[in-house]
Design a protein around this motif. Structure first.
Motif, PDB file in Angstrom:
ATOM      1  N   GLN A   1     -43.247 136.698 -36.645  1.00 30.41           N
ATOM      2  CA  GLN A   1     -41.915 136.366 -36.177  1.00 30.41           C
ATOM      3  C   GLN A   1     -42.024 135.576 -34.875  1.00 30.41           C
ATOM      4  OE1 GLN A   1     -38.792 139.425 -36.598  1.00 30.41           O
ATOM      5  NE2 GLN A   1     -40.435 140.828 -37.152  1.00 30.41           N
ATOM      6  N   VAL A   2     -41.690 134.309 -34.943  1.00 32.98           N
ATOM      7  CA  VAL A   2     -41.793 133.429 -33.781  1.00 32.98           C
ATOM      8  C   VAL A   2     -40.389 133.062 -33.327  1.00 32.98           C
ATOM      9  CG1 VAL A   2     -42.639 131.237 -32.900  1.00 32.98           C
ATOM     10  CG2 VAL A   2     -44.000 132.521 -34.570  1.00 32.98           C
ATOM     11  N   PRO A   3     -39.981 133.454 -32.124  1.00 30.26           N
ATOM     12  CA  PRO A   3     -38.656 133.080 -31.629  1.00 30.26           C
ATOM     13  C   PRO A   3     -38.529 131.564 -31.494  1.00 30.26           C
ATOM     14  CG  PRO A   3     -39.598 134.853 -30.304  1.00 30.26           C
ATOM     15  CD  PRO A   3     -40.696 134.350 -31.196  1.00 30.26           C
ATOM     16  N   HIS A   4     -37.375 131.053 -31.865  1.00 25.95           N
ATOM     17  CA  HIS A   4     -37.088 129.629 -31.686  1.00 25.95           C
ATOM     18  C   HIS A   4     -35.861 129.511 -30.800  1.00 25.95           C
ATOM     19  CE1 HIS A   4     -36.906 125.355 -32.414  1.00 25.95           C
ATOM     20  NE2 HIS A   4     -35.619 125.480 -32.730  1.00 25.95           N
ATOM     21  N   LEU A   5     -36.030 128.948 -29.609  1.00 24.19           N
ATOM     22  CA  LEU A   5     -34.950 128.813 -28.640  1.00 24.19           C
ATOM     23  C   LEU A   5     -34.400 127.399 -28.668  1.00 24.19           C
ATOM     24  CD1 LEU A   5     -36.649 130.650 -25.635  1.00 24.19           C
ATOM     25  CD2 LEU A   5     -35.285 131.638 -27.491  1.00 24.19           C
ATOM     26  N   VAL A   6     -33.103 127.276 -28.880  1.00 24.08           N
ATOM     27  CA  VAL A   6     -32.433 125.976 -28.884  1.00 24.08           C
ATOM     28  C   VAL A   6     -31.708 125.815 -27.550  1.00 24.08           C
ATOM     29  CG1 VAL A   6     -30.761 124.490 -30.030  1.00 24.08           C
ATOM     30  CG2 VAL A   6     -32.140 126.093 -31.375  1.00 24.08           C
ATOM     31  N   LEU A   7     -32.153 124.852 -26.751  1.00 25.00           N
ATOM     32  CA  LEU A   7     -31.603 124.625 -25.420  1.00 25.00           C
ATOM     33  C   LEU A   7     -30.418 123.659 -25.478  1.00 25.00           C
ATOM     34  CD1 LEU A   7     -34.960 124.186 -23.467  1.00 25.00           C
ATOM     35  CD2 LEU A   7     -33.757 126.297 -24.049  1.00 25.00           C
TER      36      LEU A   7
ATOM     37  N   GLY B   1     -40.490 130.824 -14.606  1.00 19.62           N
ATOM     38  CA  GLY B   1     -41.391 129.689 -14.430  1.00 19.62           C
ATOM     39  C   GLY B   1     -42.696 129.879 -15.178  1.00 19.62           C
ATOM     40  N   VAL B   2     -43.238 131.100 -15.133  1.00 16.23           N
ATOM     41  CA  VAL B   2     -44.466 131.403 -15.867  1.00 16.23           C
ATOM     42  C   VAL B   2     -44.234 131.260 -17.372  1.00 16.23           C
ATOM     43  CG1 VAL B   2     -46.127 133.225 -16.427  1.00 16.23           C
ATOM     44  CG2 VAL B   2     -45.373 132.908 -14.058  1.00 16.23           C
ATOM     45  N   PHE B   3     -43.072 131.733 -17.835  1.00 18.95           N
ATOM     46  CA  PHE B   3     -42.738 131.646 -19.255  1.00 18.95           C
ATOM     47  C   PHE B   3     -42.638 130.189 -19.706  1.00 18.95           C
ATOM     48  CE2 PHE B   3     -39.327 131.318 -22.478  1.00 18.95           C
ATOM     49  CZ  PHE B   3     -39.926 132.033 -23.510  1.00 18.95           C
ATOM     50  N   LYS B   4     -42.016 129.335 -18.910  1.00 19.01           N
ATOM     51  CA  LYS B   4     -41.881 127.921 -19.262  1.00 19.01           C
ATOM     52  C   LYS B   4     -43.235 127.233 -19.379  1.00 19.01           C
ATOM     53  CE  LYS B   4     -38.787 125.586 -16.985  1.00 19.01           C
ATOM     54  NZ  LYS B   4     -37.987 125.090 -15.813  1.00 19.01           N
ATOM     55  N   GLU B   5     -44.167 127.608 -18.514  1.00 20.08           N
ATOM     56  CA  GLU B   5     -45.507 127.034 -18.595  1.00 20.08           C
ATOM     57  C   GLU B   5     -46.283 127.587 -19.785  1.00 20.08           C
ATOM     58  OE1 GLU B   5     -46.763 124.537 -16.789  1.00 20.08           O
ATOM     59  OE2 GLU B   5     -44.744 124.380 -15.937  1.00 20.08           O
ATOM     60  N   ARG B   6     -46.079 128.867 -20.070  1.00 17.15           N
ATOM     61  CA  ARG B   6     -46.839 129.501 -21.151  1.00 17.15           C
ATOM     62  C   ARG B   6     -46.494 128.907 -22.509  1.00 17.15           C
ATOM     63  NH1 ARG B   6     -45.544 134.017 -24.198  1.00 17.15           N
ATOM     64  NH2 ARG B   6     -43.890 134.666 -22.761  1.00 17.15           N
ATOM     65  N   ILE B   7     -45.204 128.640 -22.749  1.00 22.01           N
ATOM     66  CA  ILE B   7     -44.823 128.149 -24.075  1.00 22.01           C
ATOM     67  C   ILE B   7     -45.256 126.710 -24.304  1.00 22.01           C
ATOM     68  CG2 ILE B   7     -42.881 129.738 -24.246  1.00 22.01           C
ATOM     69  CD1 ILE B   7     -41.024 127.510 -23.440  1.00 22.01           C
ATOM     70  N   LYS B   8     -45.752 126.044 -23.267  1.00 25.66           N
ATOM     71  CA  LYS B   8     -46.280 124.693 -23.450  1.00 25.66           C
ATOM     72  C   LYS B   8     -47.655 124.712 -24.116  1.00 25.66           C
ATOM     73  CE  LYS B   8     -43.954 122.680 -19.400  1.00 25.66           C
ATOM     74  NZ  LYS B   8     -44.158 122.045 -18.070  1.00 25.66           N
ATOM     75  N   THR B   9     -48.358 125.830 -23.983  1.00 28.24           N
ATOM     76  CA  THR B   9     -49.743 125.884 -24.459  1.00 28.24           C
ATOM     77  C   THR B   9     -49.952 126.828 -25.639  1.00 28.24           C
ATOM     78  OG1 THR B   9     -50.250 127.579 -22.791  1.00 28.24           O
ATOM     79  CG2 THR B   9     -50.647 125.274 -22.194  1.00 28.24           C
ATOM     80  N   ASP B  10     -49.045 127.778 -25.847  1.00 29.99           N
ATOM     81  CA  ASP B  10     -49.221 128.656 -27.010  1.00 29.99           C
ATOM     82  C   ASP B  10     -48.026 128.491 -27.954  1.00 29.99           C
ATOM     83  OD1 ASP B  10     -47.047 130.205 -26.153  1.00 29.99           O
ATOM     84  OD2 ASP B  10     -48.333 131.623 -25.089  1.00 29.99           O
ATOM     85  N   ARG B  11     -48.083 129.142 -29.082  1.00 27.34           N
ATOM     86  CA  ARG B  11     -47.045 129.001 -30.096  1.00 27.34           C
ATOM     87  C   ARG B  11     -46.349 130.323 -30.365  1.00 27.34           C
ATOM     88  NH1 ARG B  11     -45.271 124.285 -30.441  1.00 27.34           N
ATOM     89  NH2 ARG B  11     -44.515 124.673 -32.550  1.00 27.34           N
ATOM     90  N   THR B  12     -46.310 131.195 -29.357  1.00 34.17           N
ATOM     91  CA  THR B  12     -45.598 132.458 -29.534  1.00 34.17           C
ATOM     92  C   THR B  12     -44.096 132.255 -29.502  1.00 34.17           C
ATOM     93  OG1 THR B  12     -45.750 132.866 -27.150  1.00 34.17           O
ATOM     94  CG2 THR B  12     -47.484 133.814 -28.546  1.00 34.17           C
TER      95      THR B  12
END
Length: 275
Positions: free
Chosen positions: A49-55, A227-238
């Motif tokens: 289950q991968v969350p998909h966030l629509v901004l 801020g940490v979360f925004k950087e993390r989702i750039k490199t992983d696919r969780t």
């Protein structure tokens, strides 16, 4: 006779002091785990289950209801005020369309993810931040409390030591997948002293200050964790992210795209007429 008289006076004054009270312990808390997984439920596995966030996002913000019900300090109006301060700290972010403060009454209408999903649908939010808390207030007598043994001392001598420890924790969930995105804590400790007659009033003020300062500390932590979360989702696919109008984003077509399409149609019509 002097000894007997002194003994009687001490008993009388001690009895008067006993009427005032002088020490006590208060506490209030809420549990995120108990709210989301009532009756000892075990969190299910979330593989795949991968969350998909629509901004930009609509974000819900709410306190987790306390297990003991209402509290004389953390009233519903005060909860709303504290949450509005957090809301104001994140206003104007380009990835947030709106932060919606959810009243306590809706959170108390049920528990578990099923109730949370109903509340999220009602307020049209896919992401919700839940604030749980634990506060303990303790008041005891210092050595100077001996001077309480006069009525004047009860009004004048600050013989009570007050200590309030407050912990808050905000957990941000993607509601459709029930996944925890990130969390941020806030802590505070308030110490003060008071006269015997004002101990209840001063303890209340210390408790309010404890919640305000712990929420402010949590707001700073929340900004850092975001801020940490925004950087993390750039490199992983969780977690996957897209803008409204992007392919797969599920949003509406942006006005700029509509203008471009109209311009292209206009050029085609002019070319067709020229032929």
């Amino acid at each position: 006779m002097k000894a007997v008289s002194l003994f009687c006076v001490v008993l009388l004054i001690a009895g008067c002091a006993g009427l005032w009270g002088g020490s006590g312990r208060q506490g209030v808390s809420s549990s995120l785990v108990d709210y989301l997984y009532p009756q000892g439920e075990v969190p299910p596995r979330q593989d795949g289950q991968v969350p998909h966030l629509v901004l930009p996002l609509n974000v819900g913000l709410a306190f987790v209801p306390s297990r003991a019900g209402s509290d004389q300090v953390l009233t519903e109006a005060y909860r709303i005020d504290l949450l509005n301060r957090v809301k104001a700290a994140f206003a104007g972010r380009d990835y947030i369309r709106e932060i919606i403060v959810i009243p306590d009454a809706y959170m108390r209408s049920g528990n578990g993810f099923a109730a949370l999903e109903q509340t999220a649908r009602l307020y049209n939010v896919n992401v919700i931040a839940l604030v749980s808390y634990d506060q303990v207030a303790h008041s005891d007598e210092k050595s100077s409390a001996f001077l309480y043994w006069t009525i004047v001392g009860a009004y004048m001598i600050k013989g009570n030591r007050n200590e309030v420890q407050t912990f808050v924790d905000t957990a941000v969930f993607d509601v459709p997948t029930r996944r925890l995105l990130f969390r941020a804590p806030g802590v505070n400790k308030v110490e003060s002293s008071s006269t015997l007659v004002n101990v209840e009033r001063d303890t209340r003020k210390a408790r309010e200050a404890g919640f305000e300062q712990a929420m402010a500390d949590m707001t700073v932590s929340l900004d850092k964790e975001l801020g940490v979360f925004k950087e993390r989702i750039k490199t992983d696919r969780t977690v996957t992210v897209s803008r409204a109008g992007d392919q797969g984003g599920g949003g509406a077509i942006e006005p700029a795209m509509l203008l471009l399409a109209a311009f292209v149609l206009f050029l085609r019509s002019r070319v067709a007429r020229a032929r």
